[in-house]
Design an enzyme around this catalytic site. Structure first.
Site, PDB file in Angstrom:
ATOM      1  N   LYS A  37      29.829  35.759  48.452  1.00 35.07           N
ATOM      2  CA  LYS A  37      29.572  36.240  47.173  1.00 35.07           C
ATOM      3  C   LYS A  37      30.989  35.953  46.327  1.00 35.07           C
ATOM      4  O   LYS A  37      32.102  35.789  47.202  1.00 35.07           O
ATOM      5  CB  LYS A  37      29.233  37.586  47.004  1.00 35.07           C
ATOM      6  CG  LYS A  37      30.136  38.739  47.748  1.00 35.07           C
ATOM      7  CD  LYS A  37      29.871  39.876  47.548  1.00 35.07           C
ATOM      8  CE  LYS A  37      30.432  40.956  48.370  1.00 35.07           C
ATOM      9  NZ  LYS A  37      30.297  42.587  48.157  1.00 35.07           N
ATOM     10  N   ARG A 131      25.089  53.747  47.073  1.00 33.28           N
ATOM     11  CA  ARG A 131      25.040  52.681  46.062  1.00 33.28           C
ATOM     12  C   ARG A 131      23.800  52.048  46.116  1.00 33.28           C
ATOM     13  O   ARG A 131      22.879  52.576  45.324  1.00 33.28           O
ATOM     14  CB  ARG A 131      26.363  51.650  46.637  1.00 33.28           C
ATOM     15  CG  ARG A 131      26.477  50.647  45.595  1.00 33.28           C
ATOM     16  CD  ARG A 131      27.708  49.746  45.698  1.00 33.28           C
ATOM     17  NE  ARG A 131      27.298  48.825  46.964  1.00 33.28           N
ATOM     18  CZ  ARG A 131      28.225  48.068  47.562  1.00 33.28           C
ATOM     19  NH1 ARG A 131      29.363  47.844  47.129  1.00 33.28           N
ATOM     20  NH2 ARG A 131      27.950  47.215  48.444  1.00 33.28           N
ATOM     21  N   HIS A 161      24.416  49.403  54.659  1.00 36.41           N
ATOM     22  CA  HIS A 161      25.817  48.972  54.635  1.00 36.41           C
ATOM     23  C   HIS A 161      26.880  50.252  54.733  1.00 36.41           C
ATOM     24  O   HIS A 161      26.346  51.343  54.357  1.00 36.41           O
ATOM     25  CB  HIS A 161      26.047  48.455  52.975  1.00 36.41           C
ATOM     26  CG  HIS A 161      27.142  47.903  52.773  1.00 36.41           C
ATOM     27  ND1 HIS A 161      27.925  46.912  53.822  1.00 36.41           N
ATOM     28  CD2 HIS A 161      28.145  47.976  51.708  1.00 36.41           C
ATOM     29  CE1 HIS A 161      29.124  46.800  53.273  1.00 36.41           C
ATOM     30  NE2 HIS A 161      29.269  47.214  52.176  1.00 36.41           N
ATOM     31  N   ARG A 215      26.929  40.862  58.807  1.00 36.63           N
ATOM     32  CA  ARG A 215      27.362  40.284  57.449  1.00 36.63           C
ATOM     33  C   ARG A 215      28.688  40.470  57.438  1.00 36.63           C
ATOM     34  O   ARG A 215      29.351  41.402  57.340  1.00 36.63           O
ATOM     35  CB  ARG A 215      26.522  41.046  56.226  1.00 36.63           C
ATOM     36  CG  ARG A 215      25.167  41.125  56.154  1.00 36.63           C
ATOM     37  CD  ARG A 215      24.562  41.851  55.114  1.00 36.63           C
ATOM     38  NE  ARG A 215      25.263  43.047  54.799  1.00 36.63           N
ATOM     39  CZ  ARG A 215      24.808  44.307  55.375  1.00 36.63           C
ATOM     40  NH1 ARG A 215      23.818  44.279  56.197  1.00 36.63           N
ATOM     41  NH2 ARG A 215      25.395  45.193  55.343  1.00 36.63           N
ATOM     42  N   TYR A 256      60.060  37.940  28.373  1.00 35.74           N
ATOM     43  CA  TYR A 256      59.582  39.027  27.339  1.00 35.74           C
ATOM     44  C   TYR A 256      60.169  40.448  27.472  1.00 35.74           C
ATOM     45  O   TYR A 256      60.184  40.631  28.723  1.00 35.74           O
ATOM     46  CB  TYR A 256      57.862  38.957  27.418  1.00 35.74           C
ATOM     47  CG  TYR A 256      57.255  37.811  26.808  1.00 35.74           C
ATOM     48  CD1 TYR A 256      57.536  37.405  25.425  1.00 35.74           C
ATOM     49  CD2 TYR A 256      56.449  37.281  27.744  1.00 35.74           C
ATOM     50  CE1 TYR A 256      56.966  36.258  25.117  1.00 35.74           C
ATOM     51  CE2 TYR A 256      55.732  36.122  27.121  1.00 35.74           C
ATOM     52  CZ  TYR A 256      56.014  35.596  25.909  1.00 35.74           C
ATOM     53  OH  TYR A 256      55.359  34.523  25.204  1.00 35.74           O
ATOM     54  N   CYS A 302      54.759  36.537  32.756  1.00 38.65           N
ATOM     55  CA  CYS A 302      54.114  35.856  31.570  1.00 38.65           C
ATOM     56  C   CYS A 302      52.951  35.455  31.765  1.00 38.65           C
ATOM     57  O   CYS A 302      52.507  35.647  32.952  1.00 38.65           O
ATOM     58  CB  CYS A 302      54.891  34.706  30.876  1.00 38.65           C
ATOM     59  SG  CYS A 302      56.607  35.003  30.855  1.00 38.65           S
ATOM     60  N   MET A 303      52.090  34.851  30.880  1.00 40.95           N
ATOM     61  CA  MET A 303      50.772  34.632  31.050  1.00 40.95           C
ATOM     62  C   MET A 303      50.601  33.613  31.853  1.00 40.95           C
ATOM     63  O   MET A 303      49.746  33.313  32.605  1.00 40.95           O
ATOM     64  CB  MET A 303      49.975  34.483  29.763  1.00 40.95           C
ATOM     65  CG  MET A 303      48.613  34.207  29.618  1.00 40.95           C
ATOM     66  SD  MET A 303      47.749  33.679  28.297  1.00 40.95           S
ATOM     67  CE  MET A 303      47.948  35.200  26.997  1.00 40.95           C
ATOM     68  N   ASP A 304      51.635  32.666  31.672  1.00 39.10           N
ATOM     69  CA  ASP A 304      51.529  31.319  32.546  1.00 39.10           C
ATOM     70  C   ASP A 304      52.766  31.069  33.128  1.00 39.10           C
ATOM     71  O   ASP A 304      53.029  29.806  33.755  1.00 39.10           O
ATOM     72  CB  ASP A 304      51.415  29.845  31.465  1.00 39.10           C
ATOM     73  CG  ASP A 304      50.435  30.466  30.479  1.00 39.10           C
ATOM     74  OD1 ASP A 304      49.316  30.580  30.522  1.00 39.10           O
ATOM     75  OD2 ASP A 304      50.807  30.512  28.970  1.00 39.10           O
TER      76      ASP A 304
END
Ligand SMILES: Cc1ncc(COP(=O)(O)O)c(C=O)c1O
Length: 360
Positions: A37, A131, A161, A215, A256, A302-304
């Site tokens: 998953k 759950r 589970h 699993r 920044y 930073c973002m990038d």
């Protein structure tokens, strides 16, 4: 997606296979159902599935119907268990594509019993996780008998589970006992009986002879939350290359907010990876690996991009490993105040995966 930017997640398929074999060794005579998953816990579900099919695996589990359908498109023969909740309106799609569904509460169970669709089902018992799963064992026994009478329904399995397989043995065994009690009460046993996740597979599964499958999720990828490593090998390494180098004079600052200022004349490497890649701002001040040595990140992520304090032995283009090597995924999880599951599943779509394996 073609990778133009030198930032990638290296996925070591030999390590993945090694981890599968560790499961098989600890759960002899059981069928391992790899949990793929969330895009194979961030490692790429399709690639992982194709590789494991080559290795003889024919049963996989996912959470959502979308995930199951994506995999079904790639292979028509493998067994695909969808562990998450399904909406009534989607039963037809699951039926059409042979997706094994989970009966996780009374309402969906009741609805499936009244359906004329051909369906493959697993009844999930809630033994304490609270759950998904049905709690009332008398009800479960009754519906299992009813499901077994239906000609359009194949009752393939029952499962539960664990909430604490890696942390609380007393509660773990309480869940095992509840599930075993259900098992003993069934007049006709479904062919697939499964309860173990990774920790339970590695620590306990060999003691149980009433289950048939496990699993196996996080430890397939070489990770665990236990102090014991079980000889697992980390599958994902997050990597980038030094994009450019800045020489800062004493007192000059980076990034920044200018939160890091050079205490003397210093060299800073700029890395083309940031929080939009899933390398979050909490990694500020953490270490990365370059040429088998640790170097410290400085300034805000930073973002990038982000910044690492280096020395003059480091050049533009040198490989930087952000986790999965000398700096472990667990170290990064701790730094982010989270668990290793979240670190690998958070790597974003922008990061291309490069699969490595010995030829064969
Ligand atoms: C129902 C179910 N089974 C098995 C697993 C696999 O667990 P693990 O990754 O701890 O092996 C998960 C993962 O969360 C799950 O939700």
């Amino acid at each position: 997606m073609k990778n133009y930017r030198p930032t990638w997640a290296e996925i070591n398929l030999d390590a993945l296979y090694h981890n599968l074999q560790i499961a098989q060794k600890n759960a002899p005579h059981k069928t391992i159902i790899p949990v793929i998953k969330a895009n194979g816990y961030g490692h790429g579900a399709i690639k992982i599935m194709k590789f494991l099919i080559e290795k003889g695996v024919d049963y996989f589990s996912v959470s959502t119907l979308e995930e199951a359908l994506e995999l079904r498109k790639v292979n028509h023969n493998v067994h695909l268990l969808m562990m998450g909740p399904i909406q009534k309106k989607d039963l037809e799609v699951a039926s059409k594509h042979d997706i094994e569904i989970t009966l996780y509460d009374e309402e969906i169970t009741h609805y499936v019993l009244s359906s004329k669709l051909p369906l493959i089902c697993h009844v999930k018992m809630d033994t304490g996780m609270h759950r998904y799963g049905v709690m009332d064992e008398t009800y479960i026994c009754q519906v299992i008998e009813e499901l077994q009478k239906k000609t359009n329904i194949k009752l393939k399995g029952i499962y539960t589970h664990f909430a604490t397989a890696d942390s609380d043995e007393v509660f773990y065994y309480r869940q095992v006992d509840r599930f075993y009690k259900l098992f003993t009460q069934l007049k006709v046993k479904p062919p697939v009986i499964h309860m173990s996740n990774s920790s339970s597979t590695l620590n306990y599964e060999k003691d149980f002879d009433f289950t048939t499958h496990v699993r196996y999720g996080i430890s397939l990828y070489g990770l665990t939350l236990e102090p014991k490593n079980h000889n697992l090998k980390t599958v994902m390494k997050l990597k980038t290359r030094i994009a450019t180098i800045k020489s800062l004079k004493k007192g000059e600052c980076v990034g920044y907010g200018q939160t890091y200022c050079a205490k003397e004349d210093e060299i800073i490497g700029v890395l083309p990876i940031g929080y939009a890649d899933g390398f979050l701002r909490r990694n500020k001040h953490g270490d990365v690996e370059i040429k088998k040595r640790r170097y410290q990140l400085v300034g805000n992520i930073c973002m990038d991009a982000c910044f690492v304090k280096i020395d003059d032995s480091i050049k533009v283009g040198n490989i930087v490993t952000l986790f999965g090597g000398l700096v472990t995924t667990d170290e990064v999880a701790k730094r982010n105040k989270t668990i290793n599951y979240e670190i690998v599943t958070s790597i974003s779509y922008r990061v291309t995966k490069e699969y490595v394996r010995r030829s064969s």
